[in-house]
Design a protein around this motif. Structure first.
Motif, PDB file in Angstrom:
ATOM      1  N   THR A  95       1.408   6.340  -2.030  1.00  0.00           N
ATOM      2  CA  THR A  95       2.172   5.108  -1.855  1.00  0.00           C
ATOM      3  C   THR A  95       2.916   5.148  -0.531  1.00  0.00           C
ATOM      4  O   THR A  95       2.842   4.210   0.277  1.00  0.00           O
ATOM      5  CB  THR A  95       3.211   4.958  -2.999  1.00  0.00           C
ATOM      6  OG1 THR A  95       2.553   5.070  -4.257  1.00  0.00           O
ATOM      7  CG2 THR A  95       3.944   3.634  -2.901  1.00  0.00           C
ATOM      8  N   HIS A 118      -5.985  -0.661  -3.161  1.00  0.00           N
ATOM      9  CA  HIS A 118      -4.868  -0.083  -3.906  1.00  0.00           C
ATOM     10  C   HIS A 118      -3.528  -0.574  -3.369  1.00  0.00           C
ATOM     11  O   HIS A 118      -2.603  -0.842  -4.130  1.00  0.00           O
ATOM     12  CB  HIS A 118      -4.961   1.450  -3.810  1.00  0.00           C
ATOM     13  CG  HIS A 118      -4.263   2.172  -4.906  1.00  0.00           C
ATOM     14  ND1 HIS A 118      -3.019   2.722  -4.771  1.00  0.00           N
ATOM     15  CD2 HIS A 118      -4.638   2.444  -6.176  1.00  0.00           C
ATOM     16  CE1 HIS A 118      -2.664   3.307  -5.893  1.00  0.00           C
ATOM     17  NE2 HIS A 118      -3.618   3.160  -6.769  1.00  0.00           N
ATOM     18  N   VAL A 119      -3.425  -0.703  -2.056  1.00  0.00           N
ATOM     19  CA  VAL A 119      -2.158  -1.189  -1.471  1.00  0.00           C
ATOM     20  C   VAL A 119      -1.806  -2.588  -1.965  1.00  0.00           C
ATOM     21  O   VAL A 119      -0.643  -2.967  -2.013  1.00  0.00           O
ATOM     22  CB  VAL A 119      -2.187  -1.178   0.083  1.00  0.00           C
ATOM     23  CG1 VAL A 119      -2.114   0.251   0.616  1.00  0.00           C
ATOM     24  CG2 VAL A 119      -3.397  -1.910   0.634  1.00  0.00           C
ATOM     25  N   GLU A 120      -2.836  -3.353  -2.323  1.00  0.00           N
ATOM     26  CA  GLU A 120      -2.591  -4.703  -2.836  1.00  0.00           C
ATOM     27  C   GLU A 120      -2.363  -4.700  -4.343  1.00  0.00           C
ATOM     28  O   GLU A 120      -1.495  -5.417  -4.843  1.00  0.00           O
ATOM     29  CB  GLU A 120      -3.793  -5.604  -2.504  1.00  0.00           C
ATOM     30  CG  GLU A 120      -3.844  -6.938  -3.244  1.00  0.00           C
ATOM     31  CD  GLU A 120      -2.744  -7.909  -2.863  1.00  0.00           C
ATOM     32  OE1 GLU A 120      -2.062  -7.673  -1.853  1.00  0.00           O
ATOM     33  OE2 GLU A 120      -2.556  -8.907  -3.587  1.00  0.00           O
ATOM     34  N   THR A 121      -3.121  -3.917  -5.051  1.00  0.00           N
ATOM     35  CA  THR A 121      -3.134  -4.058  -6.512  1.00  0.00           C
ATOM     36  C   THR A 121      -2.256  -3.072  -7.268  1.00  0.00           C
ATOM     37  O   THR A 121      -1.902  -3.328  -8.410  1.00  0.00           O
ATOM     38  CB  THR A 121      -4.577  -3.871  -7.055  1.00  0.00           C
ATOM     39  OG1 THR A 121      -4.994  -2.518  -6.787  1.00  0.00           O
ATOM     40  CG2 THR A 121      -5.540  -4.830  -6.396  1.00  0.00           C
ATOM     41  N   ASP A 122      -1.897  -1.959  -6.665  1.00  0.00           N
ATOM     42  CA  ASP A 122      -1.256  -0.916  -7.466  1.00  0.00           C
ATOM     43  C   ASP A 122      -0.106  -0.202  -6.790  1.00  0.00           C
ATOM     44  O   ASP A 122       0.196   0.940  -7.143  1.00  0.00           O
ATOM     45  CB  ASP A 122      -2.318   0.118  -7.889  1.00  0.00           C
ATOM     46  CG  ASP A 122      -3.205  -0.409  -8.988  1.00  0.00           C
ATOM     47  OD1 ASP A 122      -2.759  -0.439 -10.137  1.00  0.00           O
ATOM     48  OD2 ASP A 122      -4.331  -0.842  -8.684  1.00  0.00           O
ATOM     49  N   GLU A 123       0.509  -0.810  -5.818  1.00  0.00           N
ATOM     50  CA  GLU A 123       1.622  -0.126  -5.156  1.00  0.00           C
ATOM     51  C   GLU A 123       2.946  -0.860  -5.316  1.00  0.00           C
ATOM     52  O   GLU A 123       3.912  -0.572  -4.616  1.00  0.00           O
ATOM     53  CB  GLU A 123       1.307   0.101  -3.668  1.00  0.00           C
ATOM     54  CG  GLU A 123       0.133   1.042  -3.414  1.00  0.00           C
ATOM     55  CD  GLU A 123       0.345   2.482  -3.869  1.00  0.00           C
ATOM     56  OE1 GLU A 123       1.251   2.739  -4.660  1.00  0.00           O
ATOM     57  OE2 GLU A 123      -0.431   3.354  -3.426  1.00  0.00           O
ATOM     58  N   CYS A 124       2.985  -1.807  -6.224  1.00  0.00           N
ATOM     59  CA  CYS A 124       4.255  -2.474  -6.564  1.00  0.00           C
ATOM     60  C   CYS A 124       4.960  -3.055  -5.331  1.00  0.00           C
ATOM     61  O   CYS A 124       6.194  -3.052  -5.255  1.00  0.00           O
ATOM     62  CB  CYS A 124       5.182  -1.505  -7.291  1.00  0.00           C
ATOM     63  SG  CYS A 124       6.523  -2.360  -8.169  1.00  0.00           S
ATOM     64  N   GLY A 125       4.178  -3.500  -4.369  1.00  0.00           N
ATOM     65  CA  GLY A 125       4.800  -4.093  -3.198  1.00  0.00           C
ATOM     66  C   GLY A 125       5.331  -3.082  -2.196  1.00  0.00           C
ATOM     67  O   GLY A 125       6.144  -3.420  -1.340  1.00  0.00           O
ATOM     68  N   ALA A 126       4.867  -1.849  -2.292  1.00  0.00           N
ATOM     69  CA  ALA A 126       5.369  -0.817  -1.373  1.00  0.00           C
ATOM     70  C   ALA A 126       5.079  -1.142   0.100  1.00  0.00           C
ATOM     71  O   ALA A 126       5.966  -0.983   0.947  1.00  0.00           O
ATOM     72  CB  ALA A 126       4.797   0.550  -1.738  1.00  0.00           C
ATOM     73  N   GLU A 182       4.902  -3.964   1.552  1.00  0.00           N
ATOM     74  CA  GLU A 182       5.846  -5.007   1.940  1.00  0.00           C
ATOM     75  C   GLU A 182       7.260  -4.435   2.065  1.00  0.00           C
ATOM     76  O   GLU A 182       8.024  -4.843   2.928  1.00  0.00           O
ATOM     77  CB  GLU A 182       5.838  -6.143   0.897  1.00  0.00           C
ATOM     78  CG  GLU A 182       4.528  -6.920   0.810  1.00  0.00           C
ATOM     79  CD  GLU A 182       3.526  -6.345  -0.190  1.00  0.00           C
ATOM     80  OE1 GLU A 182       3.637  -5.132  -0.529  1.00  0.00           O
ATOM     81  OE2 GLU A 182       2.629  -7.086  -0.629  1.00  0.00           O
ATOM     82  N   PHE A 183       7.612  -3.515   1.193  1.00  0.00           N
ATOM     83  CA  PHE A 183       8.942  -2.920   1.222  1.00  0.00           C
ATOM     84  C   PHE A 183       9.142  -2.049   2.459  1.00  0.00           C
ATOM     85  O   PHE A 183      10.131  -2.193   3.188  1.00  0.00           O
ATOM     86  CB  PHE A 183       9.143  -2.084  -0.050  1.00  0.00           C
ATOM     87  CG  PHE A 183      10.423  -1.276  -0.063  1.00  0.00           C
ATOM     88  CD1 PHE A 183      11.635  -1.893  -0.321  1.00  0.00           C
ATOM     89  CD2 PHE A 183      10.405   0.081   0.192  1.00  0.00           C
ATOM     90  CE1 PHE A 183      12.813  -1.146  -0.336  1.00  0.00           C
ATOM     91  CE2 PHE A 183      11.571   0.831   0.183  1.00  0.00           C
ATOM     92  CZ  PHE A 183      12.781   0.217  -0.084  1.00  0.00           C
ATOM     93  N   LYS A 217       2.869  -9.076   5.318  1.00  0.00           N
ATOM     94  CA  LYS A 217       2.073  -9.672   4.247  1.00  0.00           C
ATOM     95  C   LYS A 217       0.686  -9.040   4.246  1.00  0.00           C
ATOM     96  O   LYS A 217       0.124  -8.754   5.300  1.00  0.00           O
ATOM     97  CB  LYS A 217       1.959 -11.171   4.491  1.00  0.00           C
ATOM     98  CG  LYS A 217       1.752 -12.023   3.262  1.00  0.00           C
ATOM     99  CD  LYS A 217       1.807 -13.505   3.632  1.00  0.00           C
ATOM    100  CE  LYS A 217       1.623 -14.372   2.418  1.00  0.00           C
ATOM    101  NZ  LYS A 217       2.813 -14.426   1.566  1.00  0.00           N
ATOM    102  N   LEU A 218       0.126  -8.864   3.069  1.00  0.00           N
ATOM    103  CA  LEU A 218      -1.250  -8.408   2.959  1.00  0.00           C
ATOM    104  C   LEU A 218      -2.140  -9.641   2.870  1.00  0.00           C
ATOM    105  O   LEU A 218      -1.904 -10.519   2.050  1.00  0.00           O
ATOM    106  CB  LEU A 218      -1.429  -7.538   1.715  1.00  0.00           C
ATOM    107  CG  LEU A 218      -0.546  -6.287   1.620  1.00  0.00           C
ATOM    108  CD1 LEU A 218      -0.947  -5.440   0.427  1.00  0.00           C
ATOM    109  CD2 LEU A 218      -0.623  -5.459   2.892  1.00  0.00           C
TER     110      LEU A 218
END
Lengths: 355, 355, 355, 355
Positions: free
Chosen positions: A64, A88-96, A98-99, A105-106
């Motif tokens: 992450t 994975h960065v889009e679907t499973d990182e809880c907005g990491a 972006e944070f 934005k993705l």
């Protein structure tokens, strides 16, 4: 956890012997903190040897952070990152991402397979050119993809060519990078910097470590102040040797590759076994350590009844992942059970049709 | 690293046996990822037992992240955090609290000793009450302080009383929390939630682990969605058992406390030995595992010449830190060398004065 | 800019007389800064009168900030915001919501019309419930939508019902809120707080002001410290009276509604006129001040040749927007030109078919 | 607000005639949005004329945003900004610089006067060089300072020299930049880019506008993508002409300078008048439009009793600020009242001493 559950994720495996022994050796006496120690130097050099280039090497705690920090270093908050819909960065990182980037934005390409192609990049990168939309700045690809497919060297070259043309950087999420190398049989350099990749996140956790990923910058200029970035973001280990020594264990022994080869072989074994099973199909080509199967609900339920566990979050198919420690006997047991329940399902279907 | 260098930091020590053995045991077979495993449950329960309350427990990779995430969960970007001028979050985290909170400002009380008092809090918390200045929302204290002093139970109670009065939350940075408990001889509950602390970051790294800190929320309402916060910020370990098992090793064996007691005892040993050394003085009361000495440059240079390493970033004094593995024989060697160079310096001074 | 260009955007219009006169009156003598002045009090009260409730009122410079700040106040960085694929916050704010919230992800419902429905919300809000994906926390709807459609009171009630059920807040982006009120003929309260809206961003710029939007919190608890948030984010005007006085001009005179009615009427006039034009079709029901037309390229080119300007970023259709100052004679001129070029195109098509 | 209150802040003044008339002229007909209009072009050109260079010009809504965006564009989150202890960005922006930059720390030089000097910069910039502390990247100075003092050309040159030597950028917060120019009598270029300033925020609000500041990048490379940054941060006006036209009014007429000269003259008038008043002293040299007085409480209370309002947040002294519209007759009235109450106080003191 029972043995029948372990193929649900390659995060379920423990620490491989080579990584463990290196930690054990590193745990003798005192060492300087924050990476100013021999193990960290040695691990960094091992990466430079393996990649045949003077890359800059950083160690982060998990994927992450490694991917998000790498992306944040390549763009500003008002930039955007092009990725696939399965990334994975889009679907499973809880907005990491972006944070860490404070808002980048993705931009998601609606791929089926999780593999980006030059056309998809071009479309997203050139679709908007006004300040009301984040300016594309980076492309990220996962190698192998989340569904277990591997970009060939030619494919990565084609992606990097369009990136260069459009002023984009190319980042590779290599959570299972070793598995791609095992499949391709190429030198790590060939599928990364020689093919135009700017930054690679090389996954250690799924390769047999307890924790830890490496971030490799092939263009040193891009690595400027990245150590500050890691520190501020809570990714600088004080006892760094315990993050770096396992890499020494993996890289110097060759376990990084053999671990991946083993996982891939287990996936191939399962894939080959189901080729002739009626009603059971591969959702994606099996090119790494993952197998995604579609099968009737009765088959999946039958497997579950026999204790097997697997995720079905992608297209409803059953995912099996094989780690460095996957037991071939258990793979065979899975195959046998799959044959049994698929055969029953086939018989049921026959009976049903005959009735 | 030579033995003479190890007292420069308690981050130089390795993994203690109890933590190592727990990792070893945890490394048998497969386990669910992301904390859904027995070791993580057991570690969380061990914390709840130790603190005699149903606190919410989270595991982060390091203190930078643990403290910054905890503070971020207690305030919004336009709020501020009151701390001492010596606070690690202010002086050594590269702006991590500001990063994780997206801009919360640290309001720094100009303390000498690193210990906050109710007056300092009140002054900072009430000095401004307009929207042009960040609204104070949290107080953070380091227990023991960065200079090795311990807040008594009464002192923490007094701080929490003023916090409650002023609508502030109280956070404790316990990077060396165990050392404070060892000094105070009190139950962990007495110096935390019973004294009014809302959130504690309990340091594992300096207590004998390879990596890892625990964040304890004594008010479960404050812990809402903190798991999402950790995940997004890159602080969720996939193979969580390797972050949590060492805690089981430390907590269930009592090593968390005996490790700290050992470090404290080494510090006391050094402090006692220098009490009568001319020209060498303690900068701060020695209440944990740190000793800060002022001494003539000739003394410090003499120590360096004999191979000793130490930091002088606080007031120019020499800092010695004693970890769980500090060798008493080496402490004695340090004392002997200190006596020797201080004696020489004294003799020189005498000679000089006599000349 | 020629008259033929003005229908490309309702941002092209200037300041309406009522707003201008209020600024003129406000510009007499001195006034306290930062909102502590009579005009700001009067504008706030005018909102409370209009909405028949003691809402909390804040003034921001533009819609980007108003909406982003409102959303940021409703969620944390690891939360997500549900919106339609056509939502301005998703398509035209350059990542502002992600920036102000430090990473909150927008979850986009693939609507055709830009109108969210309860099913779309439910699907996005319940699709994931694991910490690897941002937790849904807010729904934002644009009233009227970016394509000029208006949510009925019953529709908003249905949306808020599903929000309440799922623990979501409901935000309304009212960049053209007045136009929706004009169409619905309802009280502003009926389509907002009485229907379950938590926060409304009421657009002033497109309603006839130079600059400025109002953020209305119908639940005062949600407004806590929002003044600090505005200040920190650069949205607190020192000479606030010039942001608030125009609202007094609009609200007390009724111009807020008549301005909108005028824009809507112009749109209706165009829509009615094209109803029978061969090859020219409305892309969306005309319910506010926007008309989206599909027409053959020859028609669109013909209009451009006659000097008309319009955007085609949504589905390739021509968008015409009518501001408070739209000249009916120019609308008629547009209609005449459209008929002329469409007739020519029709004749061409006929000739072509006959050939 | 009574006339006696207006000197509390130069934010209390309204819009000057030149700005107002330009807005009035700009409010005729339609114009393209987002800065693609003639007024914005003309204002930008006017800045380039005034500064005799092809600088890049951007318009933001207020000083909080202008300064914070400029600083954010010059550093990353793990960098730091050197400023004086009196700097507005430190004391009165509610953490805005930290928010816009996602965590950049302000390093505060403990100046008395609010003026930075090369030594203070060097000390802060070189005090730490480890990754545990944010890396200094920018110096910001306020011209004139918050206490009304003006940096000379030579002083700015000296600051920029040390910045260049140390790899730092130099930013000038020019909230009252015009007042500094009026005092110095130099060309704007001489005190900015010719003296080594990289970015200037030129204040419009305190110069007679309703709202708005200009950000000038003298090195175009630094301005890259700054338009995206403004947009994302909610600082892009749709009806931009109303932010830019007032600048045309101010710059083309020369009012930008005469407004400032008037405010400065009023301050001088007050300063001269109190020179011989017993017990009343200037806290700082009066070099712009601010006067800070120390006086016995009885004097300050006496002024308050006669209706005068002023802030005392800096050192307890009374601050008087003179805007473009300060009425000389009112200044004289203030002087008369001050003499009266100071005389009374003196008489009281005499009586007291005699008793």
């Amino acid at each position: 956890m029972t043995d029948a559950q372990q193929f649900a994720s390659d995060n379920y495996a423990g620490i491989c012997p080579e990584a463990w022994q290196a930690m054990d050796r590193a745990n003798r006496g005192s060492a300087s903190a924050y990476g100013d120690d021999d193990w960290t130097q040695r691990a960094s050099d091992a990466f430079r040897d393996l990649f045949e280039t003077e890359c800059e090497v950083f160690f982060a705690f998990n994927g992450t952070a490694a991917n998000s920090l790498a992306l944040a270093s390549l763009c500003q908050s008002y930039h955007s990152v092009i990725c696939s819909a399965q990334a994975h960065v889009e679907t499973d990182e809880c907005g990491a991402p972006e944070f860490f980037s404070n808002g980048s934005k993705l931009l998601v390409a609606p791929t089926e397979s999780g593999k980006l192609d030059p056309q998809a990049i071009r479309k997203l990168a050139t679709g908007r050119a006004d300040i009301h939309f984040p300016k594309p700045r980076v492309v990220t690809i996962t190698q192998p993809t989340e569904t277990g497919q591997v970009y060939t060297v030619a494919e990565v070259q084609a992606l990097s060519a369009v990136c260069r043309e459009l002023g984009l950087r190319l980042h590779m999420d290599g959570a299972r990078f070793a598995h791609a190398c095992a499949t391709l049989g190429c030198r790590p350099a060939d599928i990364t910097w020689r093919a135009g990749v700017d930054v690679l996140c090389f996954g250690g956790t799924k390769n047999g470590m307890a924790v830890g990923e490496a971030v490799l910058f092939f263009d040193p200029a891009l690595a400027q102040d990245f150590d500050y970035r890691c520190k501020q973001a809570g990714q600088l280990a004080s006892k760094m040797r315990f993050l770096s020594a396992p890499w020494v264990g993996l890289l110097e022994s060759g376990a990084w590759l053999s671990n991946a080869e083993h996982g891939n072989a287990c996936a191939d074994r399962l894939a080959a076994a189901v080729a002739d099973l009626p009603g059971v199909d591969l959702m994606f080509p099996v090119e790494a350590n993952a197998v995604f199967l579609t099968a009737p609900d009765t088959v999946l339920d039958g497997l579950r009844a026999r204790g097997w566990r697997f995720y079905t979050f992608i297209g409803g198919g059953a995912r099996f992942m094989f780690a460095w420690d996957a037991d071939p006997a258990r793979v065979d047991a899975l195959i046998a059970d799959l044959r049994a329940v698929a055969g029953d399902a086939g018989a049921d279907a026959f009976a049903c049709a005959a009735a």
